[in-house]
Write a protein that holds these residues in place. Structure first.
Motif, PDB file in Angstrom:
ATOM      1  N   ALA A 135      37.504  25.164  54.124  1.00 29.21           N
ATOM      2  CA  ALA A 135      37.886  24.408  52.930  1.00 29.21           C
ATOM      3  C   ALA A 135      39.398  24.189  52.886  1.00 29.21           C
ATOM      4  CB  ALA A 135      37.422  25.146  51.676  1.00 29.21           C
ATOM      5  N   LYS A 136      40.170  25.190  53.252  1.00 34.32           N
ATOM      6  CA  LYS A 136      41.632  25.046  53.269  1.00 34.32           C
ATOM      7  C   LYS A 136      42.062  23.919  54.205  1.00 34.32           C
ATOM      8  CE  LYS A 136      42.838  29.870  52.216  1.00 34.32           C
ATOM      9  NZ  LYS A 136      43.394  31.126  52.787  1.00 34.32           N
TER      10      LYS A 136
ATOM     11  N   ILE B  79      34.255  18.147  45.507  1.00 35.23           N
ATOM     12  CA  ILE B  79      32.809  18.382  45.593  1.00 35.23           C
ATOM     13  C   ILE B  79      32.321  18.192  47.022  1.00 35.23           C
ATOM     14  CG2 ILE B  79      30.552  17.486  44.890  1.00 35.23           C
ATOM     15  CD1 ILE B  79      31.726  16.922  42.142  1.00 35.23           C
ATOM     16  N   ASN B  80      32.812  17.126  47.680  1.00 36.24           N
ATOM     17  CA  ASN B  80      32.410  16.856  49.065  1.00 36.24           C
ATOM     18  C   ASN B  80      32.872  17.971  49.998  1.00 36.24           C
ATOM     19  OD1 ASN B  80      31.706  15.682  51.502  1.00 36.24           O
ATOM     20  ND2 ASN B  80      32.363  13.640  50.887  1.00 36.24           N
ATOM     21  N   ILE B  81      34.077  18.456  49.789  1.00 36.21           N
ATOM     22  CA  ILE B  81      34.586  19.556  50.613  1.00 36.21           C
ATOM     23  C   ILE B  81      33.731  20.804  50.423  1.00 36.21           C
ATOM     24  CG2 ILE B  81      36.517  21.188  50.852  1.00 36.21           C
ATOM     25  CD1 ILE B  81      38.399  18.821  50.422  1.00 36.21           C
TER      26      ILE B  81
ATOM     27  N   CYS C  78      31.389  22.778  53.310  1.00 35.22           N
ATOM     28  CA  CYS C  78      31.615  24.199  53.606  1.00 35.22           C
ATOM     29  C   CYS C  78      30.422  25.063  53.207  1.00 35.22           C
ATOM     30  CB  CYS C  78      32.877  24.679  52.892  1.00 35.22           C
ATOM     31  SG  CYS C  78      34.372  23.847  53.472  1.00 35.22           S
ATOM     32  N   GLY C  79      29.327  24.426  52.796  1.00 39.09           N
ATOM     33  CA  GLY C  79      28.113  25.176  52.513  1.00 39.09           C
ATOM     34  C   GLY C  79      27.918  25.574  51.069  1.00 39.09           C
ATOM     35  N   PHE C  80      28.692  24.998  50.142  1.00 45.01           N
ATOM     36  CA  PHE C  80      28.560  25.339  48.709  1.00 45.01           C
ATOM     37  C   PHE C  80      27.859  24.205  47.967  1.00 45.01           C
ATOM     38  CE2 PHE C  80      32.410  27.606  50.086  1.00 45.01           C
ATOM     39  CZ  PHE C  80      32.099  28.902  49.706  1.00 45.01           C
ATOM     40  N   GLN C  81      26.689  24.482  47.435  1.00 42.50           N
ATOM     41  CA  GLN C  81      25.985  23.495  46.626  1.00 42.50           C
ATOM     42  C   GLN C  81      26.408  23.561  45.167  1.00 42.50           C
ATOM     43  OE1 GLN C  81      24.179  21.233  48.268  1.00 42.50           O
ATOM     44  NE2 GLN C  81      24.801  22.413  50.085  1.00 42.50           N
TER      45      GLN C  81
ATOM     46  N   THR D 166      43.111  27.556  42.809  1.00 44.04           N
ATOM     47  CA  THR D 166      41.904  26.741  42.756  1.00 44.04           C
ATOM     48  C   THR D 166      41.989  25.755  43.915  1.00 44.04           C
ATOM     49  OG1 THR D 166      42.869  24.991  41.395  1.00 44.04           O
ATOM     50  CG2 THR D 166      41.881  26.882  40.235  1.00 44.04           C
ATOM     51  N   PRO D 167      40.884  25.132  44.322  1.00 42.27           N
ATOM     52  CA  PRO D 167      40.970  24.134  45.401  1.00 42.27           C
ATOM     53  C   PRO D 167      41.974  23.020  45.099  1.00 42.27           C
ATOM     54  CG  PRO D 167      38.685  24.742  45.040  1.00 42.27           C
ATOM     55  CD  PRO D 167      39.484  25.406  43.953  1.00 42.27           C
ATOM     56  N   GLY D 168      42.002  22.545  43.860  1.00 38.69           N
ATOM     57  CA  GLY D 168      42.952  21.497  43.513  1.00 38.69           C
ATOM     58  C   GLY D 168      44.394  21.964  43.624  1.00 38.69           C
TER      59      GLY D 168
END
Length: 289
Positions: A236-237, A248-250, A254-257, A273-275
């Motif tokens: 994800a990084k 969401i696509n990332i 990476c396997g997260f629904q 956070t991802p953002g």
């Protein structure tokens, strides 16, 4: 194009000799490591009171600052390769009691080098079929050494050390658990986008999940789920820093629904956070004007 070169500061010398019967190794003390590989016959060496019969197919590493010498003459023609080496941070010879491979905390934006380790034996059997060709190539380079050939020489020495480490692992009583741990790690890395399924792992790797989990724990210090989460966040990084994909696509790649779970896990492992991570580390911006 202008180029700049850097000096490679580690130090390495290699040699090869064939001794007739009746030769005794001289008494010496070096400030560097002295690796001896016997290809034929037997060399009788002593280091600070400990005697070693270095027979054909055996390796001995003599340590800096310790006096070593022969304690009896060679009985047969004896062929020996030797390597004197030292690095800016000289390795320490310690008793090996585990093969754990902990994952390093890293990003592709790191500007400092990470610690590197390799394990080599003090005194052990080696596979001459794999090491002698490397030693021969090293001797050829060393016979007409230049700064560029010196770098190639060190590269070959790295290959030699990897072969020695591989031999240690194969002969270790923990060999099977190490290689199974490596297989589990590889399996998890190749199945990040699929839901975690312990039963499928058992069927593909042909061992009970509890045993596979123990092997991975010995290998990495992590459970399968912990190891998977680490790999997911590392992927994800990279996507956050090098793509314009939506969060969401990332997460899905990476396997997260569940995007909320992705955000919570990402922050737990990275403090962002991802953002926030994208704003801090993204290596490009798309100009929409």
């Amino acid at each position: 194009m202008n180029c700049r070169s850097r000096r490679f500061l580690s130090w390495l010398r290699i040699g090869h000799t064939v001794w007739k019967p009746g030769i005794v190794h001289a008494k010496r003390r070096f400030g560097v490591f002295d690796m001896i590989i016997c290809a034929k016959g037997t060399l009788y060496m002593e280091e600070i009171g400990v005697e070693y019969e270095v027979e054909q197919g055996m390796l001995l590493v003599l340590e800096p600052g310790k006096i070593h010498h022969g304690y009896r003459p060679t009985e047969d023609e004896t062929e020996v390769y030797w390597i004197h080496f030292q690095y800016p941070l000289s390795p320490q010879l310690v008793e090996k009691n585990n093969w754990q491979q902990p994952l390093l905390k890293r990003t592709d934006q790191d500007t400092e080098s990470h610690p590197a380790m390799i394990d080599i034996p003090k005194f052990a059997a080696v596979d001459l079929r794999t090491v002698v060709p490397i030693l021969t190539d090293m001797l050829v380079l060393h016979s007409a050494l230049t700064p560029y050939r010196s770098f190639e020489l060190h590269n070959l020495f790295g290959q030699l050390l990897l072969q020695l480490q591989k031999g240690m692992r194969k002969s270790s009583p923990h060999a099977r658990s190490y290689f199974l741990g490596e297989k589990v790690a590889s399996y998890l890395a190749n199945h990040l986008e699929q839901p975690f399924d312990s039963g499928e792992m058992e069927r593909e790797l042909h061992y009970h999940f509890d045993y596979l989990a123990r092997c991975l724990k010995q290998y990495s210090g992590m459970s399968p789920l912990q190891y998977r989460h680490h790999l997911q966040i590392e992927r994800a990084k990279r996507l956050l820093a090098h793509s314009e994909l939506s969060l969401i696509n990332i997460g899905e790649q990476c396997g997260f629904q569940d995007n909320n779970y992705f955000t919570r896990l990402f922050k737990r492992q990275s403090s962002y956070t991802p953002g926030e991570y994208r704003k801090q580390y993204q290596v490009f911006r798309v100009d929409s004007s």
